[in-house]
Design a protein around this motif. Structure first.
Motif, PDB file in Angstrom:
ATOM      1  N   ALA A  60       5.022  58.394  -3.949  1.00 55.95           N
ATOM      2  CA  ALA A  60       4.627  59.319  -2.893  1.00 55.95           C
ATOM      3  C   ALA A  60       3.241  59.848  -3.223  1.00 55.95           C
ATOM      4  O   ALA A  60       2.832  59.865  -4.385  1.00 55.95           O
ATOM      5  N   ILE A  61       2.503  60.255  -2.199  1.00 50.23           N
ATOM      6  CA  ILE A  61       1.181  60.814  -2.448  1.00 50.23           C
ATOM      7  C   ILE A  61       1.336  62.137  -3.195  1.00 50.23           C
ATOM      8  O   ILE A  61       2.091  63.010  -2.765  1.00 50.23           O
ATOM      9  N   PRO A  62       0.652  62.323  -4.316  1.00 52.52           N
ATOM     10  CA  PRO A  62       0.814  63.561  -5.084  1.00 52.52           C
ATOM     11  C   PRO A  62       0.457  64.802  -4.276  1.00 52.52           C
ATOM     12  O   PRO A  62      -0.428  64.777  -3.415  1.00 52.52           O
ATOM     13  N   ALA A  63       1.140  65.899  -4.592  1.00 48.30           N
ATOM     14  CA  ALA A  63       0.934  67.148  -3.851  1.00 48.30           C
ATOM     15  C   ALA A  63      -0.503  67.642  -3.972  1.00 48.30           C
ATOM     16  O   ALA A  63      -1.049  68.224  -3.031  1.00 48.30           O
ATOM     17  N   TRP A  64      -1.148  67.413  -5.146  1.00 47.80           N
ATOM     18  CA  TRP A  64      -2.517  67.922  -5.302  1.00 47.80           C
ATOM     19  C   TRP A  64      -3.442  67.333  -4.248  1.00 47.80           C
ATOM     20  O   TRP A  64      -4.350  68.033  -3.746  1.00 47.80           O
ATOM     21  N   TYR A  65      -3.232  66.056  -3.929  1.00 52.07           N
ATOM     22  CA  TYR A  65      -4.093  65.394  -2.960  1.00 52.07           C
ATOM     23  C   TYR A  65      -3.805  65.905  -1.557  1.00 52.07           C
ATOM     24  O   TYR A  65      -4.729  66.155  -0.772  1.00 52.07           O
ATOM     25  N   ARG A  66      -2.545  66.090  -1.228  1.00 50.57           N
ATOM     26  CA  ARG A  66      -2.175  66.599   0.091  1.00 50.57           C
ATOM     27  C   ARG A  66      -2.690  68.019   0.288  1.00 50.57           C
ATOM     28  O   ARG A  66      -3.033  68.410   1.407  1.00 50.57           O
ATOM     29  N   ASP A  67      -2.745  68.805  -0.778  1.00 48.32           N
ATOM     30  CA  ASP A  67      -3.216  70.187  -0.683  1.00 48.32           C
ATOM     31  C   ASP A  67      -4.740  70.282  -0.657  1.00 48.32           C
ATOM     32  O   ASP A  67      -5.296  71.257  -0.139  1.00 48.32           O
ATOM     33  N   ALA A  68      -5.425  69.300  -1.220  1.00 49.14           N
ATOM     34  CA  ALA A  68      -6.867  69.427  -1.476  1.00 49.14           C
ATOM     35  C   ALA A  68      -7.694  69.477  -0.197  1.00 49.14           C
ATOM     36  O   ALA A  68      -8.599  70.294  -0.048  1.00 49.14           O
ATOM     37  N   LYS A  69      -7.479  68.549   0.703  1.00 48.60           N
ATOM     38  CA  LYS A  69      -8.123  68.439   2.012  1.00 48.60           C
ATOM     39  C   LYS A  69      -9.593  68.049   1.970  1.00 48.60           C
ATOM     40  O   LYS A  69     -10.063  67.334   2.850  1.00 48.60           O
ATOM     41  N   CYS A 367     -11.957  69.969  10.279  1.00 47.68           N
ATOM     42  CA  CYS A 367     -10.785  70.596  10.896  1.00 47.68           C
ATOM     43  C   CYS A 367      -9.964  69.593  11.699  1.00 47.68           C
ATOM     44  O   CYS A 367      -8.728  69.623  11.663  1.00 47.68           O
ATOM     45  N   ASP A 368     -10.629  68.692  12.401  1.00 44.55           N
ATOM     46  CA  ASP A 368      -9.911  67.654  13.146  1.00 44.55           C
ATOM     47  C   ASP A 368      -9.131  66.754  12.197  1.00 44.55           C
ATOM     48  O   ASP A 368      -7.960  66.430  12.439  1.00 44.55           O
ATOM     49  N   ILE A 369      -9.744  66.363  11.094  1.00 43.75           N
ATOM     50  CA  ILE A 369      -9.093  65.483  10.117  1.00 43.75           C
ATOM     51  C   ILE A 369      -7.875  66.167   9.502  1.00 43.75           C
ATOM     52  O   ILE A 369      -6.792  65.571   9.408  1.00 43.75           O
ATOM     53  N   VAL A 370      -8.037  67.406   9.070  1.00 45.56           N
ATOM     54  CA  VAL A 370      -6.945  68.119   8.412  1.00 45.56           C
ATOM     55  C   VAL A 370      -5.773  68.321   9.373  1.00 45.56           C
ATOM     56  O   VAL A 370      -4.607  68.217   8.973  1.00 45.56           O
ATOM     57  N   SER A 371      -6.058  68.567  10.645  1.00 43.99           N
ATOM     58  CA  SER A 371      -4.982  68.745  11.628  1.00 43.99           C
ATOM     59  C   SER A 371      -4.158  67.481  11.811  1.00 43.99           C
ATOM     60  O   SER A 371      -3.035  67.532  12.314  1.00 43.99           O
ATOM     61  N   LYS A 372      -4.711  66.325  11.410  1.00 47.56           N
ATOM     62  CA  LYS A 372      -4.054  65.031  11.584  1.00 47.56           C
ATOM     63  C   LYS A 372      -3.475  64.494  10.271  1.00 47.56           C
ATOM     64  O   LYS A 372      -3.208  63.309  10.151  1.00 47.56           O
ATOM     65  N   ASN A 373      -3.310  65.373   9.279  1.00 43.51           N
ATOM     66  CA  ASN A 373      -2.724  65.010   7.991  1.00 43.51           C
ATOM     67  C   ASN A 373      -3.686  64.224   7.116  1.00 43.51           C
ATOM     68  O   ASN A 373      -3.276  63.443   6.250  1.00 43.51           O
ATOM     69  N   GLY A 374      -5.001  64.453   7.307  1.00 40.26           N
ATOM     70  CA  GLY A 374      -5.988  63.717   6.535  1.00 40.26           C
ATOM     71  C   GLY A 374      -6.796  64.597   5.608  1.00 40.26           C
ATOM     72  O   GLY A 374      -6.725  65.829   5.658  1.00 40.26           O
ATOM     73  N   ASN A 375      -7.557  63.950   4.749  1.00 35.86           N
ATOM     74  CA  ASN A 375      -8.554  64.573   3.879  1.00 35.86           C
ATOM     75  C   ASN A 375      -9.927  64.074   4.276  1.00 35.86           C
ATOM     76  O   ASN A 375     -10.066  62.969   4.820  1.00 35.86           O
ATOM     77  N   VAL A 405     -14.445  82.642   4.163  1.00 32.62           N
ATOM     78  CA  VAL A 405     -13.668  83.316   5.207  1.00 32.62           C
ATOM     79  C   VAL A 405     -12.422  82.525   5.595  1.00 32.62           C
ATOM     80  O   VAL A 405     -11.339  83.092   5.783  1.00 32.62           O
ATOM     81  N   ASN A 406     -12.534  81.194   5.683  1.00 33.13           N
ATOM     82  CA  ASN A 406     -11.539  80.396   6.393  1.00 33.13           C
ATOM     83  C   ASN A 406     -10.757  79.407   5.547  1.00 33.13           C
ATOM     84  O   ASN A 406      -9.947  78.647   6.083  1.00 33.13           O
ATOM     85  N   ALA A 407     -10.947  79.387   4.227  1.00 31.35           N
ATOM     86  CA  ALA A 407     -10.328  78.354   3.393  1.00 31.35           C
ATOM     87  C   ALA A 407      -8.819  78.308   3.538  1.00 31.35           C
ATOM     88  O   ALA A 407      -8.215  77.227   3.443  1.00 31.35           O
ATOM     89  N   GLU A 408      -8.166  79.449   3.772  1.00 30.61           N
ATOM     90  CA  GLU A 408      -6.699  79.442   3.833  1.00 30.61           C
ATOM     91  C   GLU A 408      -6.172  78.627   5.012  1.00 30.61           C
ATOM     92  O   GLU A 408      -5.024  78.195   4.997  1.00 30.61           O
ATOM     93  N   ALA A 409      -6.997  78.380   6.032  1.00 31.15           N
ATOM     94  CA  ALA A 409      -6.588  77.552   7.169  1.00 31.15           C
ATOM     95  C   ALA A 409      -6.750  76.063   6.888  1.00 31.15           C
ATOM     96  O   ALA A 409      -6.361  75.231   7.717  1.00 31.15           O
ATOM     97  N   ILE A 410      -7.312  75.733   5.721  1.00 32.98           N
ATOM     98  CA  ILE A 410      -7.574  74.337   5.347  1.00 32.98           C
ATOM     99  C   ILE A 410      -6.758  73.941   4.117  1.00 32.98           C
ATOM    100  O   ILE A 410      -5.880  73.070   4.174  1.00 32.98           O
ATOM    101  N   HIS A 411      -7.039  74.556   2.978  1.00 29.86           N
ATOM    102  CA  HIS A 411      -6.414  74.139   1.717  1.00 29.86           C
ATOM    103  C   HIS A 411      -4.916  74.443   1.717  1.00 29.86           C
ATOM    104  O   HIS A 411      -4.483  75.524   2.129  1.00 29.86           O
ATOM    105  N   GLY A 412      -4.143  73.476   1.253  1.00 26.90           N
ATOM    106  CA  GLY A 412      -2.707  73.679   1.113  1.00 26.90           C
ATOM    107  C   GLY A 412      -1.935  73.709   2.417  1.00 26.90           C
ATOM    108  O   GLY A 412      -0.744  74.036   2.421  1.00 26.90           O
ATOM    109  N   THR A 413      -2.566  73.357   3.515  1.00 26.72           N
ATOM    110  CA  THR A 413      -1.884  73.379   4.811  1.00 26.72           C
ATOM    111  C   THR A 413      -1.253  72.026   5.118  1.00 26.72           C
ATOM    112  O   THR A 413      -1.485  71.030   4.433  1.00 26.72           O
ATOM    113  N   ARG A 414      -0.442  72.030   6.174  1.00 29.67           N
ATOM    114  CA  ARG A 414       0.171  70.811   6.692  1.00 29.67           C
ATOM    115  C   ARG A 414      -0.013  70.789   8.213  1.00 29.67           C
ATOM    116  O   ARG A 414      -0.264  71.826   8.841  1.00 29.67           O
TER     117      ARG A 414
END
Length: 520
Positions: A60-69, A367-375, A405-414
């Motif tokens: 499975a893809i490691p959690a660190w990578y999924r969280d990094a964005k 933001c578009d990439i992260v909304s689609k489960n990407g980095n 200001v906005n990192a919490e909407a990116i890092h560690g999100t799904r």
């Protein structure tokens, strides 16, 4: 770079147009008689992974990578020296190409002054990885990727199998090692990119010669036997015959590739390995991926490595092996598996005449990439001396202010149930990144039960989000609180048409605004 598929292959008509006569074309398109036995890699380091396809599908893809964005990439090397952009080493040997003309006027004829001499000019004299890494961390990077070796066949680490490396020629330092230490000191995951797989055929141009006076028939320096370890031996399986395949069938080169990429992994223990194309050379390439994974298990007690490869160009694409990479483009909608866009704020190598992405373009794309489960893996252009261009410097400053200001909407999100709404959608696929978003384009991310709505532009007046109207099929719960990150709670109304949020005239960040939305 990268960019294997964006280039025009040198077909027979193009070769003729470039001044290569019929004899040279025939020589280039010929194949050596006989078929050498395939290269069999040595036994792998012990571990659970083997070169079998089903074995590599396990992780499975490691959690660190999924969280990094967001990762920052240093797509940097000797090809930055002429300041003319990507693929200089290849096209300086193609008469009629601007890189050839620049080389002829600036350095001399490629039969006398070749790419080997450009490498010697690369000193990286102002390269300060520690200071740069501070900039990248502030800009939101959670992993960093160093170029390991480009198609130019020049290793940026203390290579045990290749004298053309940055500790012996050019900067006289282990560039990969310097980056790795700086990244790990700051808690970033570290990766390397290898573009070596295509090098054998990519370097074909260096073995040719002019077809006109005053250098008619005089070989370029790539054809000289004493330079074969840089430009490779004569090409016995040129891609011209095989539908544009960049990966040679020559088993001797498969062995060279295997030994050097394994050495890169063993020397720097990367958490991520990027191949610029599909998995190279069948079982040989899969053996390298297995070695990466087994090495990770030995270090961490579990598999923590990521392998990036592309569903484009040469080699094999196996979707469940690592994270799919899309060069300068995005996938359509929410992909069930994590994936990655690789892109640059300018050309892949520094060009004096470049056109750079604006901070708004980079952040809306992120933001578009992260909304689609990407980095996003973002190359930040460096000059040959190691410093950032003014445009890169400005981008890092703007991204740092935005992330504060906005990192919490990116890092560690799904992803949410849908990736977004609005009038603008990016075309899916590689080399599709000129989308012009508007503040009416909304992208969603989630963290636990908190929903973030990101406006892909600076909103004015009232933001309307139709996907959060009363009784929405996506989530029928009423909205009980809306905050603008960096500004606090905002007035809102939820009707049967939309959630309407009144935003302040003075916004806390530029380019993109993030709303934190709590439901009952």
């Amino acid at each position: 770079m990268s960019g294997l598929s964006k280039r025009t292959f040198l077909s027979t008509p193009l070769l003729a147009a470039a001044g290569l006569g019929a004899a040279r074309v025939a020589q280039a398109q010929g194949c050596a008689p006989g078929a050498p036995a395939p290269y069999a890699p040595p036994p792998l380091a012990s571990g659970p992974f083997t070169p079998a396809v089903d074995s590599l599908r396990q992780p499975a893809i490691p959690a660190w990578y999924r969280d990094a964005k967001l990762g920052i990439w240093s797509h940097w090397g000797p090809q930055a020296v002429p300041s003319r952009g990507d693929w200089y080493a290849r096209f300086m040997y193609v008469p009629g190409h601007p890189h050839y003309e620049h080389h002829l006027k600036t350095y001399g004829h490629p039969s006398e002054v070749g790419y080997k001499d450009i490498i010697k000019r690369w000193k990286a004299e102002r390269f300060e990885p520690e200071a740069l890494m501070d900039r990248y961390v502030a800009a939101g990077a959670k992993y960093f990727v160093s170029m390991g070796v480009h198609h130019d066949n020049f290793d940026l680490w203390a290579s045990r199998h290749h004298r053309w490396n940055a500790t012996q020629v050019g900067p006289m330092r282990d560039v990969v090692g310097d980056w790795a230490r700086a990244a790990r000191r700051r808690g970033l995951r570290f990766g390397v990119s290898e573009h070596l797989g295509a090098s054998h055929n990519w370097w074909w141009t260096s073995h040719q010669c002019d077809q006109f006076w005053p250098k008619l028939g005089v070989d370029y320096d790539g054809a000289k036997p004493e330079n074969a370890d840089l430009y490779h031996a004569p090409h016995d399986t040129p891609f011209l015959n095989r539908g544009g395949d960049w990966y040679t069938t020559n088993p001797k080169f498969h062995e060279i590739w295997y030994r050097r990429i394994v050495d890169l992994i063993d020397s720097h223990q990367p958490d991520l390995l990027y191949s610029d194309g599909g998995i190279p050379f069948g079982a040989v390439g899969r053996a390298v991926v297995a070695h990466l994974y087994n090495t990770s298990v030995r270090r961490h007690g579990q598999m923590q490595a990521v392998y990036n490869h592309k569903a484009l160009g040469s080699g094999d694409f196996i979707r469940e092996v690592g994270a799919q990479d899309v060069e300068r483009g995005v996938l359509d909608g929410i992909n069930p598996l994590p994936w990655q866009t690789d892109t640059s704020n300018g050309d892949w190598f520094h060009s004096e005449h470049d056109h750079y992405k604006t901070p708004a373009q980079v952040l809306t794309m992120l933001c578009d990439i992260v909304s689609k489960n990407g980095n996003m893996l973002l190359n930040v252009v460096q000059r040959a001396d190691g410093t950032l261009t003014p445009e890169s410097d400005h981008l890092m400053t703007e991204m740092a202010a935005w992330m504060k200001v906005n990192a919490e909407a990116i890092h560690g999100t799904r992803p949410w149930k849908i990736h977004g709404e609005g009038p603008t959608e990016a075309t899916s696929g590689a080399f599709q990144e000129n989308t012009a978003y508007t503040p009416q384009d909304i992208r969603f991310t989630t963290r636990g039960d908190v929903l973030y709505a990101l406006t892909l532009g600076e909103p004015r007046g009232t933001v309307k989000i139709a996907s959060l109207r009363q009784g929405s099929a996506h989530d029928p719960r009423p909205v009980r609180r809306v905050e603008l990150l960096g500004a606090g709670p905002l007035p809102f109304r939820q009707s049967g048409q939309a959630l309407e949020v009144d935003v302040p005239e003075r916004l806390p960040s530029r380019h993109v605004s993030a709303l934190r939305i709590a439901r009952a």
